[in-house]
Design a protein around this motif. Structure first.
Motif, PDB file in Angstrom:
ATOM      1  N   CYS A   1      -8.981  -0.503   4.613  1.00  0.00           N
ATOM      2  CA  CYS A   1      -8.840  -0.431   2.882  1.00  0.00           C
ATOM      3  C   CYS A   1     -10.139  -0.501   2.318  1.00  0.00           C
ATOM      4  O   CYS A   1     -10.516   0.192   1.319  1.00  0.00           O
TER       5      CYS A   1
ATOM      6  N   LEU B   1       0.105   4.165   0.551  1.00  0.00           N
ATOM      7  CA  LEU B   1      -0.500   5.102   1.732  1.00  0.00           C
ATOM      8  C   LEU B   1       0.497   4.999   2.985  1.00  0.00           C
ATOM      9  O   LEU B   1       0.371   5.686   4.011  1.00  0.00           O
TER      10      LEU B   1
ATOM     11  N   CYS C   1      -9.563   6.560  -1.563  1.00  0.00           N
ATOM     12  CA  CYS C   1      -8.384   6.235  -2.081  1.00  0.00           C
ATOM     13  C   CYS C   1      -8.234   6.586  -3.414  1.00  0.00           C
ATOM     14  O   CYS C   1      -8.755   5.927  -4.457  1.00  0.00           O
TER      15      CYS C   1
ATOM     16  N   CYS D   1       0.905  -1.271  -0.139  1.00  0.00           N
ATOM     17  CA  CYS D   1       0.014   0.141  -0.048  1.00  0.00           C
ATOM     18  C   CYS D   1       0.799   1.525  -0.007  1.00  0.00           C
ATOM     19  O   CYS D   1       1.661   1.475   0.983  1.00  0.00           O
TER      20      CYS D   1
ATOM     21  N   CYS E   1      -2.780   1.600  -7.176  1.00  0.00           N
ATOM     22  CA  CYS E   1      -2.766   0.675  -6.141  1.00  0.00           C
ATOM     23  C   CYS E   1      -2.107  -0.530  -6.794  1.00  0.00           C
ATOM     24  O   CYS E   1      -2.648  -1.239  -7.566  1.00  0.00           O
TER      25      CYS E   1
ATOM     26  N   ARG F   1     -12.044   2.215  -0.079  1.00  0.00           N
ATOM     27  CA  ARG F   1     -12.390   1.997  -1.322  1.00  0.00           C
ATOM     28  C   ARG F   1     -13.650   2.554  -1.602  1.00  0.00           C
ATOM     29  O   ARG F   1     -14.092   3.108  -2.595  1.00  0.00           O
TER      30      ARG F   1
END
Length: 610
Positions: free
Chosen positions: A112, A97, A121, A95, A159, A116
């Motif tokens: 997550c 992030l 994201c 990830c 991603c 999403r």
């Protein structure tokens, strides 16, 4: 046969192994066990064989083991551009992030998912504008997973996990860590509605299947429970049913003494029925949402995603108890903290997953026996291939073995006299060997009782919180260090002591035959054995296979190629057992009947062999 083989020449035995695997499948066998040592080239053999039964899921234990498979796939792809391949490992480690922050994977997944679904994201939203072929070009031009992940982020700002997952939907050969082979929920994320029974599967390090808990278990600590109680109070107010159940669990744990392996807790006594578990799951989701919402407003996406919510970790672990083949156990190696382990106690959980696949190739240098896979795990139509049929060298050929017959770790012989005797032998072992060396104990309890008689000033000692990095960093500084580890643990089986393709480890002392502890977990395994298997036969097979695997894995850390040589001390007269000796594979050994003979033999091996 050589169409997909990555290299120009076969190593000794590889061609014969591929021929035998393909021949066995053609004769109707569904399951094959390949016993082959480190350095044989099992990955190349698997790739060359299984590509004829695509699509393939090639499972490895850790993400560090993905790179050798990618290297072979990359080389093979340059010869044959008629297939697609990809890899998958932990989403939280990819990830962008998190920036390498250490988070609990289950906690991450929930966060997550929320980000999403809420459209928060940006990396996930950008996936719509990326072509799968662009991602595959990055994958096929590199064999280091971390570099591929970084390149996907750098070039496309997406991603990397879901970019690779989308590629997996149409790939012929997928390399993934164990959870993506054994966890149906993760498979659904990767493959969607694709029929999993279409896949053939390679399981590397297949000795891990020798205990259900090695594949199917979750763990949390008593401190985690206390954090969860505080989280519920802060975010949801008082939830008496959950609070009372968690406090009952803490109370039960407090009554258990230190040591003794895994101790079972009756889930009914602490109120952990399906209804309560559903309440815990709902509460954990609600807490995670509230934490995310607050941190998104105040600190941003990165901080929100990385914030740990203990309730999610515990709820995920407890959810396994809804399957009757799982139970709850406690491991208590100190009075300060205990660990609660939710573990499978029935081999059918492994067999149930594996039997869904089209073809199976199980690979290991130390796999369980054919009877074990057939009778305990339930794999029928099984062929067992040992590459010693085709090769002249085995790691055991590069080991000088001493059996110390004065020693024994049998429970009825344990006491301060035997603990001190083991310590005296270990002192000689440390004094005489001026290289990296490892002492392997059957359990933390046994190790703790011996270590109190040793000076540990420069020694490295494994505990339940030890990480690979803790040992590796010190090993490359102190090349003559002494390592104290537990059989079957992450150091004795999972770490490579290698520099320039040579093992740094020159000596291994197995301080007691590493049979599984006769604890509550073992009792439950015996109780849940296959109905058609006699209790004594089941117990014997289980104990022997586990002792063999733990011993052979520890010994194998010291010999990673034909150029390595090592001293192996088997510190228990029970290694004289014909069955155990045959399983480990050695025919000759030196025998030390007392401590004086032991010193003499060790000196001789060091001078003439190491």
């Amino acid at each position: 046969m050589s169409k997909y083989f990555p290299y120009e020449k076969f190593r000794e035995g590889q061609r014969e192994a591929i021929e035998k695997i393909l021949g066995s499948y053609e004769r109707g066998f569904k399951n094959i066990v390949l016993k082959a040592p480190t350095g044989f080239g099992k990955t190349s053999v698997a790739l060359s064989s299984m590509m004829f039964y695509k699509p393939v899921l090639h499972s490895v234990r850790t993400r560090n083991e993905i790179q050798p498979v990618l290297r072979d796939l990359k080389t093979s792809f340059r010869k044959n551009r008629d297939f697609r391949y990809v890899f998958i490992y932990s989403a939280h480690r990819m990830c962008p992030l998190l920036k390498n922050k250490n988070v609990d994977p289950n906690d991450f997944w929930l966060g997550c998912q929320i980000l999403r679904l809420s459209g928060r994201c940006e990396y996930y939203k950008n996936l719509a504008s990326v072509d799968e072929e662009d991602i595959f070009r990055i994958v096929s031009n590199e064999d280091l997973p971390e570099k591929i992940v970084d390149e996907i982020i750098k070039r496309h700002n997406v991603c990397p996990f879901f970019a690779l997952a989308r590629l997996a939907e149409k790939s012929d050969y997928i390399v993934a860590t164990y959870p993506y082979i054994f966890d149906p929920d993760l498979q659904e994320i990767i493959f969607g509605e694709r029929d999993i029974s279409e896949f053939s599967v390679v399981v590397d390090e297949a000795h891990m299947l020798s205990m259900p808990s090695r594949i199917f278990s979750e763990e949390f600590s008593t401190n985690d429970i206390k954090h969860m109680i505080n989280e519920i109070h802060r975010w949801l107010g008082d939830l008496p049913l959950i609070r009372e159940s968690l406090n009952k669990l803490l109370n039960q744990v407090s009554k258990i003494g230190v040591g003794g392996g895994l101790r079972k807790i009756d889930k009914k006594e602490v109120g952990l029925d399906d209804h309560l578990i559903d309440l815990v799951i709902d509460a954990s989701i609600e807490i995670k949402k509230k934490v995310l919402t607050e941190l998104l407003e105040r600190r941003g996406v990165e901080e929100a995603l990385s914030r740990k919510v203990y309730s999610v970790k515990i709820a995920t672990a407890l959810s396994a108890l809804k399957d009757e083949r799982f139970d709850i156990f406690v491991s208590k190696e100190s009075s300060e903290e205990a660990f609660i382990k939710i573990a499978a106690v029935d081999f059918s959980v492994i067999g149930e997953v594996l039997n869904r696949y089209k073809k199976i190739l199980l690979m290991s240098g130390t796999p369980p026996t054919q009877e074990f896979f057939r009778d305990l795990i339930g794999l029928k139509d099984l062929e067992y291939i040992d590459v010693r049929e085709f090769t002249d060298w085995s790691p055991i050929d590069s080991m000088a073995i001493i059996i110390a017959t004065e020693l024994s770790s049998k429970y009825e012989e344990r006491g301060e006299v035997i603990y001190k005797l083991y310590a005296d032998y270990i002192k000689i072992f440390r004094e005489e060997i001026d290289h990296l060396k490892m002492i392997v104990y059957p359990s933390y309890d046994f190790m703790r009782n011996i270590l109190k008689y040793l000076d540990l000033d420069k020694d490295l000692v494994e505990d339940q919180k030890t990480k690979y990095e803790d040992f590796l960093d010190n090993i490359f500084i102190e090349r003559d260090a002494t390592l104290h580890v537990v059989a079957g643990g992450k150091i004795a089986e999972g770490i490579e002591f290698v520099d320039k393709n040579r093992s740094l480890l020159k000596a291994v002392f197995i301080a007691g035959t590493p049979y599984p502890q006769p604890d509550d977990y073992l009792k439950e395994l015996v109780k849940r054995r296959p109905k058609d298997l006699d209790e004594e036969i089941f117990r014997r097979r289980l104990l022997l296979n586990e002792a063999f695997i733990r011993s052979a894995q520890a010994m194998g850390r010291a010999v990673r190629s034909p150029e390595d040589h090592a001293l192996i001390v088997l510190g228990d007269r029970r290694f004289l057992s014909k069955e155990l000796r045959e399983m480990i594979g050695f025919k000759r050994a030196g025998f030390a009947r007392n401590i004086f003979e032991f010193r003499s033999l060790v000196k001789k091996v060091v001078e003439e062999y190491i």
